[in-house]
Write a protein that holds these residues in place. Structure first.
Motif, PDB file in Angstrom:
ATOM      1  N   LEU A  15       0.589  -1.284  -0.072  1.00 19.61           N
ATOM      2  CA  LEU A  15       0.041  -0.062   0.167  1.00 19.61           C
ATOM      3  C   LEU A  15       0.887   1.341   0.036  1.00 19.61           C
ATOM      4  CD1 LEU A  15      -2.919  -0.745   2.400  1.00 19.61           C
ATOM      5  CD2 LEU A  15      -2.924  -0.312   0.059  1.00 19.61           C
ATOM      6  N   PHE A  16       2.008   1.219   0.456  1.00 21.46           N
ATOM      7  CA  PHE A  16       2.863   2.336   0.618  1.00 21.46           C
ATOM      8  C   PHE A  16       4.073   2.411  -0.520  1.00 21.46           C
ATOM      9  CE2 PHE A  16       0.586   1.654   4.576  1.00 21.46           C
ATOM     10  CZ  PHE A  16       0.028   2.906   4.968  1.00 21.46           C
ATOM     11  N   GLN A  17       4.115   1.286  -1.096  1.00 23.93           N
ATOM     12  CA  GLN A  17       5.423   1.127  -1.919  1.00 23.93           C
ATOM     13  C   GLN A  17       5.319   2.223  -3.084  1.00 23.93           C
ATOM     14  OE1 GLN A  17       6.226  -2.720  -2.745  1.00 23.93           O
ATOM     15  NE2 GLN A  17       6.603  -3.368  -0.856  1.00 23.93           N
ATOM     16  N   GLY A  18       6.312   2.972  -3.438  1.00 20.30           N
ATOM     17  CA  GLY A  18       6.232   3.761  -4.598  1.00 20.30           C
ATOM     18  C   GLY A  18       5.808   5.655  -4.060  1.00 20.30           C
ATOM     19  N   MET A  19       5.493   5.639  -2.864  1.00 19.78           N
ATOM     20  CA  MET A  19       5.327   6.569  -2.311  1.00 19.78           C
ATOM     21  C   MET A  19       6.984   7.381  -2.117  1.00 19.78           C
ATOM     22  SD  MET A  19       2.340   6.252   0.534  1.00 19.78           S
ATOM     23  CE  MET A  19       2.040   7.755   0.803  1.00 19.78           C
ATOM     24  N   SER A  20       6.694   8.824  -2.078  1.00 14.70           N
ATOM     25  CA  SER A  20       8.014   9.609  -1.998  1.00 14.70           C
ATOM     26  C   SER A  20       8.496   9.209  -0.638  1.00 14.70           C
ATOM     27  CB  SER A  20       7.792  10.895  -2.657  1.00 14.70           C
ATOM     28  OG  SER A  20       7.126  11.778  -1.714  1.00 14.70           O
ATOM     29  N   ARG A  21       9.539   9.842  -0.369  1.00 15.23           N
ATOM     30  CA  ARG A  21       9.954   9.905   1.120  1.00 15.23           C
ATOM     31  C   ARG A  21       9.332  10.982   1.809  1.00 15.23           C
ATOM     32  NH1 ARG A  21      14.627   8.137   3.880  1.00 15.23           N
ATOM     33  NH2 ARG A  21      15.077   9.423   5.601  1.00 15.23           N
ATOM     34  N   ASP A  22       9.262  12.227   1.087  1.00 14.46           N
ATOM     35  CA  ASP A  22       8.461  13.141   1.705  1.00 14.46           C
ATOM     36  C   ASP A  22       7.016  12.689   2.067  1.00 14.46           C
ATOM     37  OD1 ASP A  22      10.839  14.961   1.436  1.00 14.46           O
ATOM     38  OD2 ASP A  22      10.089  15.868  -0.298  1.00 14.46           O
ATOM     39  N   ASP A  23       6.162  12.217   1.011  1.00 14.30           N
ATOM     40  CA  ASP A  23       4.986  11.715   1.449  1.00 14.30           C
ATOM     41  C   ASP A  23       4.861  10.781   2.678  1.00 14.30           C
ATOM     42  OD1 ASP A  23       4.003  13.044  -0.487  1.00 14.30           O
ATOM     43  OD2 ASP A  23       3.612  11.618  -1.799  1.00 14.30           O
ATOM     44  N   LEU A  24       5.903   9.870   2.586  1.00 14.01           N
ATOM     45  CA  LEU A  24       5.840   8.823   3.813  1.00 14.01           C
ATOM     46  C   LEU A  24       6.421   9.395   5.267  1.00 14.01           C
ATOM     47  CD1 LEU A  24       7.740   5.957   2.148  1.00 14.01           C
ATOM     48  CD2 LEU A  24       5.384   5.845   3.186  1.00 14.01           C
ATOM     49  N   GLU A  25       7.051  10.721   5.327  1.00  9.39           N
ATOM     50  CA  GLU A  25       7.221  11.292   6.342  1.00  9.39           C
ATOM     51  C   GLU A  25       5.993  11.869   6.824  1.00  9.39           C
ATOM     52  OE1 GLU A  25      10.663  13.600   5.205  1.00  9.39           O
ATOM     53  OE2 GLU A  25      12.248  12.151   5.891  1.00  9.39           O
ATOM     54  N   ILE A  26       5.210  12.655   5.946  1.00  8.98           N
ATOM     55  CA  ILE A  26       4.062  13.050   6.364  1.00  8.98           C
ATOM     56  C   ILE A  26       3.225  12.345   6.954  1.00  8.98           C
ATOM     57  CG2 ILE A  26       1.943  14.402   5.280  1.00  8.98           C
ATOM     58  CD1 ILE A  26       3.567  15.602   3.438  1.00  8.98           C
ATOM     59  N   VAL A  27       3.014  11.159   6.173  1.00  8.77           N
ATOM     60  CA  VAL A  27       2.208   9.971   6.740  1.00  8.77           C
ATOM     61  C   VAL A  27       2.510   9.555   8.155  1.00  8.77           C
ATOM     62  CG1 VAL A  27       1.550   7.698   6.519  1.00  8.77           C
ATOM     63  CG2 VAL A  27       1.551   9.158   4.531  1.00  8.77           C
ATOM     64  N   ALA A  28       3.820   9.399   8.380  1.00  7.84           N
ATOM     65  CA  ALA A  28       4.467   8.882   9.592  1.00  7.84           C
ATOM     66  C   ALA A  28       4.326   9.800  10.658  1.00  7.84           C
ATOM     67  CB  ALA A  28       5.879   8.561   9.437  1.00  7.84           C
ATOM     68  N   GLY A  29       4.221  11.144  10.458  1.00 10.46           N
ATOM     69  CA  GLY A  29       4.139  12.171  11.564  1.00 10.46           C
ATOM     70  C   GLY A  29       2.717  12.733  11.483  1.00 10.46           C
ATOM     71  N   HIS A  30       1.648  12.601  10.778  1.00 11.07           N
ATOM     72  CA  HIS A  30       0.391  13.049  10.640  1.00 11.07           C
ATOM     73  C   HIS A  30      -0.788  12.131  10.933  1.00 11.07           C
ATOM     74  CE1 HIS A  30       2.762  16.367   9.180  1.00 11.07           C
ATOM     75  NE2 HIS A  30       2.081  17.227  10.047  1.00 11.07           N
ATOM     76  N   ILE A  31      -0.619  10.668  10.452  1.00 16.64           N
ATOM     77  CA  ILE A  31      -1.757   9.890  10.407  1.00 16.64           C
ATOM     78  C   ILE A  31      -1.407   8.938  11.826  1.00 16.64           C
ATOM     79  CG2 ILE A  31      -2.402   7.576   9.580  1.00 16.64           C
ATOM     80  CD1 ILE A  31      -2.756  10.144   7.891  1.00 16.64           C
TER      81      ILE A  31
END
Length: 226
Positions: A15-31
């Motif tokens: 589900l998370f593969q292919g997401m950019s590092r910036d997007d994943l950092e947002i996900v990890a920090g805000h979800i």
């Protein structure tokens, strides 16, 4: 848990593969994520339980039981991390788990509530595409089943029965089924089914017990020349 650890764990799952590092950092920090530890032998998911969150197995292993509608037989499969529990059950007509899952080792789970899943779907295109791809792949596999070549022998019908009743067509499987019921499922006699299974056992592809069939490597059974 540190954001970097969440980031690394998310990358294990499609589900998370292919997401950019910036997007994943947002996900990890805000979800909002949940972190669950379940000891060996304890239930993780019960059949019929509402699917109100996405559950991601990040460490350990589980056994997954799937039952026939009449409860006359079931199959047990072993799954190890990373493993995602029925993401398709989060939406649609039947939003309940259809498997029984028990921790076979001490396990760690990352959970995401449905409201957070909707946020991810709305805010991140790659996550949305990954989710759609999971659904599309499942539908494509199901729609192709009825168009596959008809099995030419009883042994092929038995193997197809095993394959069609597995979540994942590889690894160890245990079928808890009586010989008479298996004979009904493949439309043949109990005696002929017993003979076919014993031939597969002689090849080392499965082991027969009373009311139980152990398949050590499903992929080996599927690829074995008959």
């Amino acid at each position: 848990m540190a954001i970097l650890q969440i980031y690394d764990q998310l990358l294990q799952f499609p589900l998370f593969q292919g997401m950019s590092r910036d997007d994943l950092e947002i996900v990890a920090g805000h979800i909002r994520f949940g972190f669950v530890k379940i000891p060996a032998g304890k239930p993780v998911v019960k059949e019929g339980e509402p699917c109100s969150r996405l559950m991601l197995l990040t460490n350990g292993s589980v056994t997954v039981d799937t039952f026939a509608d009449d409860r006359a037989y079931r199959v047990t499969e072993r799954m190890s991390a990373p493993y995602m529990f029925q993401p398709e059950a989060a939406f649609g007509y039947h939003q309940r788990y259809t498997h029984e899952v028990v921790a076979s080792t001490d396990t760690n789970l990352l959970t995401i509530d449905k409201e957070e899943i909707v946020r991810l779907l709305e805010d991140f295109l790659v996550f949305r595409l990954n989710f759609v791809n999971i659904y599309a792949t499942q539908i494509q596999k199901l729609t192709r089943q009825s168009w596959r070549k008809c099995p030419q022998s009883l042994t092929e019908r038995i193997i197809r029965f095993f394959a069609q009743h597995c979540i994942h067509p590889a690894g160890a499987k245990t079928f808890y089924i009586l010989m008479t019921r298996l004979a009904d499922e493949v439309n043949d006699s109990r005696l002929d089914v017993s003979r076919a299974l014993n031939k597969l056992q002689d090849k080392g592809l499965l082991t027969l017990h009373r009311g139980r069939i152990e398949i050590p490597r499903m992929e080996q059974l599927l690829m074995s020349p008959l």
